[in-house]
Design a protein around this motif. Structure first.
Motif, short mmCIF file in Angstrom:
data_model
loop_
_atom_site.label_atom_id
_atom_site.label_comp_id
_atom_site.label_asym_id
_atom_site.label_seq_id
_atom_site.Cartn_x
_atom_site.Cartn_y
_atom_site.Cartn_z
N GLY A 91 0.81 -1.21 0.00
CA GLY A 91 0.00 0.00 0.00
C GLY A 91 0.84 1.26 0.00
O GLY A 91 0.50 2.25 -0.66
N SER A 92 1.94 1.23 0.74
CA SER A 92 2.80 2.40 0.78
C SER A 92 3.31 2.75 -0.61
O SER A 92 3.51 3.92 -0.93
N TYR A 93 3.45 1.74 -1.44
CA TYR A 93 3.98 1.95 -2.79
C TYR A 93 2.88 2.29 -3.79
O TYR A 93 3.06 3.14 -4.66
N TYR A 94 1.72 1.60 -3.67
CA TYR A 94 0.71 1.68 -4.73
C TYR A 94 -0.46 2.61 -4.44
O TYR A 94 -1.22 2.92 -5.36
N LEU A 95 -0.69 3.03 -3.19
CA LEU A 95 -1.83 3.90 -2.93
C LEU A 95 -1.68 5.20 -3.71
O LEU A 95 -0.66 5.88 -3.63
N ASP A 96 -2.75 5.54 -4.48
CA ASP A 96 -2.70 6.72 -5.34
C ASP A 96 -4.12 7.23 -5.52
O ASP A 96 -4.97 6.55 -6.10
N PRO A 97 -4.43 8.42 -5.00
CA PRO A 97 -5.81 8.93 -5.12
C PRO A 97 -6.23 9.15 -6.57
O PRO A 97 -7.43 9.19 -6.86
N GLN A 98 -5.28 9.28 -7.48
CA GLN A 98 -5.64 9.44 -8.89
C GLN A 98 -6.21 8.14 -9.45
O GLN A 98 -6.99 8.16 -10.40
N LYS A 99 -5.82 7.00 -8.88
CA LYS A 99 -6.31 5.71 -9.36
C LYS A 99 -7.49 5.20 -8.53
O LYS A 99 -8.45 4.67 -9.07
N GLN A 100 -7.44 5.35 -7.20
CA GLN A 100 -8.53 4.90 -6.32
C GLN A 100 -8.42 5.70 -5.04
O GLN A 100 -7.43 5.62 -4.33
N ASP A 101 -9.49 6.51 -4.76
CA ASP A 101 -9.39 7.39 -3.60
C ASP A 101 -10.18 6.90 -2.40
O ASP A 101 -10.13 7.52 -1.33
N THR A 102 -10.96 5.79 -2.54
CA THR A 102 -11.76 5.29 -1.42
C THR A 102 -11.67 3.77 -1.36
O THR A 102 -11.78 3.09 -2.38
N PHE A 103 -11.48 3.25 -0.15
CA PHE A 103 -11.47 1.81 0.08
C PHE A 103 -12.38 1.50 1.26
O PHE A 103 -12.52 2.32 2.19
N THR A 104 -13.04 0.33 1.22
CA THR A 104 -13.86 -0.15 2.33
C THR A 104 -13.25 -1.44 2.85
O THR A 104 -13.05 -2.39 2.08
N LEU A 105 -12.95 -1.44 4.14
CA LEU A 105 -12.44 -2.65 4.79
C LEU A 105 -13.52 -3.22 5.70
O LEU A 105 -14.23 -2.47 6.38
N VAL A 106 -13.69 -4.53 5.68
CA VAL A 106 -14.53 -5.20 6.66
C VAL A 106 -13.59 -5.77 7.71
O VAL A 106 -12.83 -6.71 7.44
N VAL A 107 -13.65 -5.16 8.90
CA VAL A 107 -12.75 -5.55 9.98
C VAL A 107 -13.52 -6.41 10.97
O VAL A 107 -14.64 -6.07 11.36
N THR A 108 -12.95 -7.53 11.36
CA THR A 108 -13.59 -8.42 12.33
C THR A 108 -12.82 -8.41 13.63
O THR A 108 -11.61 -8.13 13.66
N VAL A 109 -13.57 -8.72 14.74
CA VAL A 109 -12.95 -8.90 16.03
C VAL A 109 -13.49 -10.20 16.61
O VAL A 109 -14.68 -10.50 16.52
#
Length: 728
Positions: A168-186
């Motif tokens: 993610g540190s390398y590929y995160l780019d708001p020009q390509k994708q500015d929103t992500f949804t994570l489903v986090v479990t506990v």
């Protein structure tokens, strides 16, 4: 059941109505009574003393119930008690973990450092925190979208901290994708069991452009007169409250740059492009513990040139030679100058112009210089060495701001219009012995040239033109006198050639001018007579080498030595020195020197080297400093090393084999086993040996060609090791 006394009970929560304990009584007690934290759930049967639950306990409501139990007589008076009864409610995993939010939102910057948290999720569990029932672990169940093989985000399974992954540190780019949804479990139970409770929450992450960017290449004009330090750029971290610092990429004596805690980059002093035209360093951010926060930024600085350097003449005096018959327009040479300002810019563009010419005869403008290149040309065909042998020019070189004067001296040189002339057309005969050493001068010759001395037009080169097909002679010239020295270049041989009819020519290194040619005046003759010298015989080889086996019969022919006499005389042989053969157990060299005699005292010598090859003619033998021994009494499993050796060369005994003699007594008491190529183990087969010396017959085979073996009686001492003399 049991008598009335202070007691503690542990009861799992839930489970409904159940029996806990029955208290027994002694007269006059006829009943029981319970008081305290009954909470409508805990009670006792008065007549039987049974303590029971009429409902379910709940750890989350009350973890400990403190009661008092006493026994009563018929009148209701206390017989015993009250006694303290404590009921500890045991937690069961009956509560799922719960996130403190239904949905989380967070913001991450592009190029954020991997593993650096930008948000947290948090969940709680109502179960006992001292048990695994409330030990929670976090994970990412889904990742929408997920364009790569690895997730762009990661979560700390203990703290719930969410951070970019390395991907993610390398590929995160708001020009390509500015929103992500994570489903986090506990999960509770530390996620270690299949029946753990699981809850989930959505995490909406917005990717924003990174503030942490390297500025474009920074350009700074050299030798600026601004007040220093000068602000040249600024960087911004994605994280607040960071410490900015500069990390040197180059190891310089000083780095003329700094950065403040707002990320402002300064140049601290004037720069000189001619001293250094580029700089490179890194800007880093650290937290208050000194740990890196962002990835280092590469800062590149170019120092821009100004015209602050004058032209420089490449030579203090440029000297050019020109022949007096050169045509007008001819390029006679180039004046070279340099400028330390940036190449390829107007600051280093040089222009040339002739300022003066001395002498100004026969005209004041005999020369022209090309303005852009510095190439000098003749303007007319009027140079005459007798009128002026040299000219001095002052050439003005300018870069548009600065001007430099360069000195040029032009020498008018004589043209090669005279040929060398020999003082003699024939030097007649020279007689030399064939034994004269190479380099011997056999004749001196002389020619003269009327051109200007000490120039290529007058220097004379002597060469053998005819009569020397094998290049047996060479002629060297004295540069001051032009005298030629004829020398022997290769060894002379009367039998090969006894007479040389030589034709010598004399030429100049400088070409003759048009219309002038070399003629017979530049040629001379002489004969070389070679006289015979009685020479020693010659061997066909310098050294004769051969090899034979050491066991060859006496008088066997091992080698033929051949020689001849250059004059064809008979050659006789005689032995001068012989080294005796010795040490057949090892490699041996037999050397003989031979004298070949011819009639008189002439003789020659050569060397014969005869290499003797080993054969397998030595049987193996034991090679030990002392015989083997065993300590008495034997305990079983003892081993002793035995070693063999062979006087022959190693390839004949690369592998020895060891065996016991074929007799019943030896084989019943001893055994032998191979350890390596030269060693074996000897072991007693049992422990029933007396304290004495035993003779053990051992057979050693060297496995050579032919194989040789030897039977040896090995003395084995069974002794008390506490007494040294008994074993040695």
């Amino acid at each position: 059941t049991g008598p009335l006394k202070d007691m503690n009970f542990s009861v799992p929560e839930g489970g409904g109505v159940r029996f806990i304990y029955q208290f027994t009584s002694e007269p006059p007690a006829v009943s029981f009574r319970v008081t305290g934290e009954k909470d409508g759930i805990i009670d006792i049967v008065p007549t039987t003393g049974i303590l029971y639950l009429n409902g379910s306990l709940d750890w989350e409501t009350k973890a400990v119930h403190r009661l008092q139990v006493e026994s009563l007589d018929k009148k209701g008076n206390v017989v015993k008690g009250p006694y303290t009864v404590t009921i500890h409610v045991e937690d069961i995993n009956d509560n799922p973990p719960e996130f403190d939010q239904i949905k989380y939102t967070g913001v991450v910057r592009q190029n954020s450092r991997p593993g650096k948290p930008f948000m947290y999720v948090h969940a709680t569990d109502r179960d006992d925190p001292t048990t695994p029932h409330a030990q929670l672990t976090y994970s990412i169940l889904h990742h929408f979208p997920n364009p790569y093989a690895e997730m762009l985000f990661q979560i700390n399974n203990v703290t719930g901290a969410i951070s970019p992954s390395r991907m993610g540190s390398y590929y995160l780019d708001p020009q390509k994708q500015d929103t992500f949804t994570l489903v986090v479990t506990v999960k509770d139970m530390a996620g270690m069991t299949m029946n753990a409770f699981t809850s989930s929450a959505d995490v909406i992450i917005t990717v924003k452009e990174s503030l942490w960017k390297a500025p474009p290449t920074i350009r700074i004009q050299e030798n600026s007169t601004q007040v220093y330090p000068v602000n040249i750029s600024q960087v911004h971290s994605n994280e607040p409250d960071v410490i900015y610092d500069i990390f040197e990429k180059e190891k310089l004596a000083r780095l003329p740059f700094s950065i403040d805690q707002n990320g402002v980059i300064y140049v601290t002093e004037p720069l000189d492009r001619e001293e250094k035209d580029t700089y490179a360093f890194f800007v880093v951010t650290k937290d208050n513990k000194g740990e890196l926060v962002d990835k280092p930024l590469h800062i590149h600085i170019i120092v821009e040139d100004i015209n602050d350097n004058p032209p420089v003449c490449q030579q203090a005096l440029t000297v050019i030679e020109v022949q007096e018959n050169e045509d007008e327009g001819s390029n006679i040479g180039t004046l070279f100058a340099t400028d330390m300002d940036e190449q390829g810019t107007l600051n280093s563009r040089l222009r040339f112009k002739i300022g003066s010419q001395v002498p100004a005869v026969p005209a004041s403008n005999l020369f022209f210089i090309q303005q852009e290149t510095g190439i000098l040309q003749l303007t007319s065909r009027s140079l005459n060495k007798r009128i002026a042998s040299s000219y001095s020019l002052k050439v003005l070189v300018t870069d548009g701001v600065f001007q430099t004067i360069c000195d040029v001296q032009i020498h008018v040189i004589d043209i090669n219009d005279q040929i060398p002339i020999f003082e003699k057309s024939d030097y007649h005969n020279v007689t030399v012995a064939e034994s004269l050493p190479v380099g011997t001068v056999i004749l001196e010759i002389q020619a003269t040239d009327g051109d200007e001395p000490a120039t290529g037009s007058s220097y004379i080169i002597y060469q053998v033109k005819e009569g020397d097909p094998n290049n047996m002679f060479i002629i060297e010239t004295d540069s001051e006198t032009n005298r030629g020295f004829v020398k022997i270049k290769k060894g002379l041989d009367f039998e090969a050639a006894s007479v040389y009819n030589l034709v010598i020519n004399a030429t100049n290194p400088e070409p003759l001018v048009a219309g002038v040619q070399y003629n017979s005046s530049s040629l001379t003759l002489f004969k070389v007579f070679v006289t015979n010298v009685d020479e020693p015989p010659v061997f066909h080889k310098t050294v004769y080498k051969g090899e034979v086996s050491e066991d060859i019969p006496v008088n066997t022919l091992v080698m033929t030595v051949e020689a001849y006499d250059p004059e064809g005389d008979t050659v006789r042989r005689g032995t001068r020195k012989t080294h005796p053969i010795f040490g057949m157990q090892e490699k041996t060299f037999l050397q003989k020197s031979y004298l070949l005699l011819k009639g008189g005292a002439q003789k020659s010598k050569t060397t014969l080297i005869l290499h003797l090859l080993d054969v397998n003619d030595n049987p193996p033998r034991l090679a030990m400093d002392y015989p083997p021994f065993f300590c008495h009494p034997l305990s079983g499993g003892e081993k002793a090393f035995i070693q063999a050796a062979d006087a022959d060369e190693q390839w004949y005994y690369s592998t020895f084999t060891f065996s016991l003699a074929d007799d019943m007594n030896t084989r019943n008491n001893w055994e032998i086993s191979k350890f390596n190529a030269t060693h074996a183990y000897l072991s007693p087969k049992h422990a029933n040996f007396e304290e004495k010396v035993y003779n053990v017959p051992v057979i050693i085979n060297d496995n050579g060609n032919p194989p040789l073996k030897r039977k040896v009686n090995l003395e084995v001492n069974i002794c008390k090791c506490s007494t040294e003399k008994s074993c040695f």
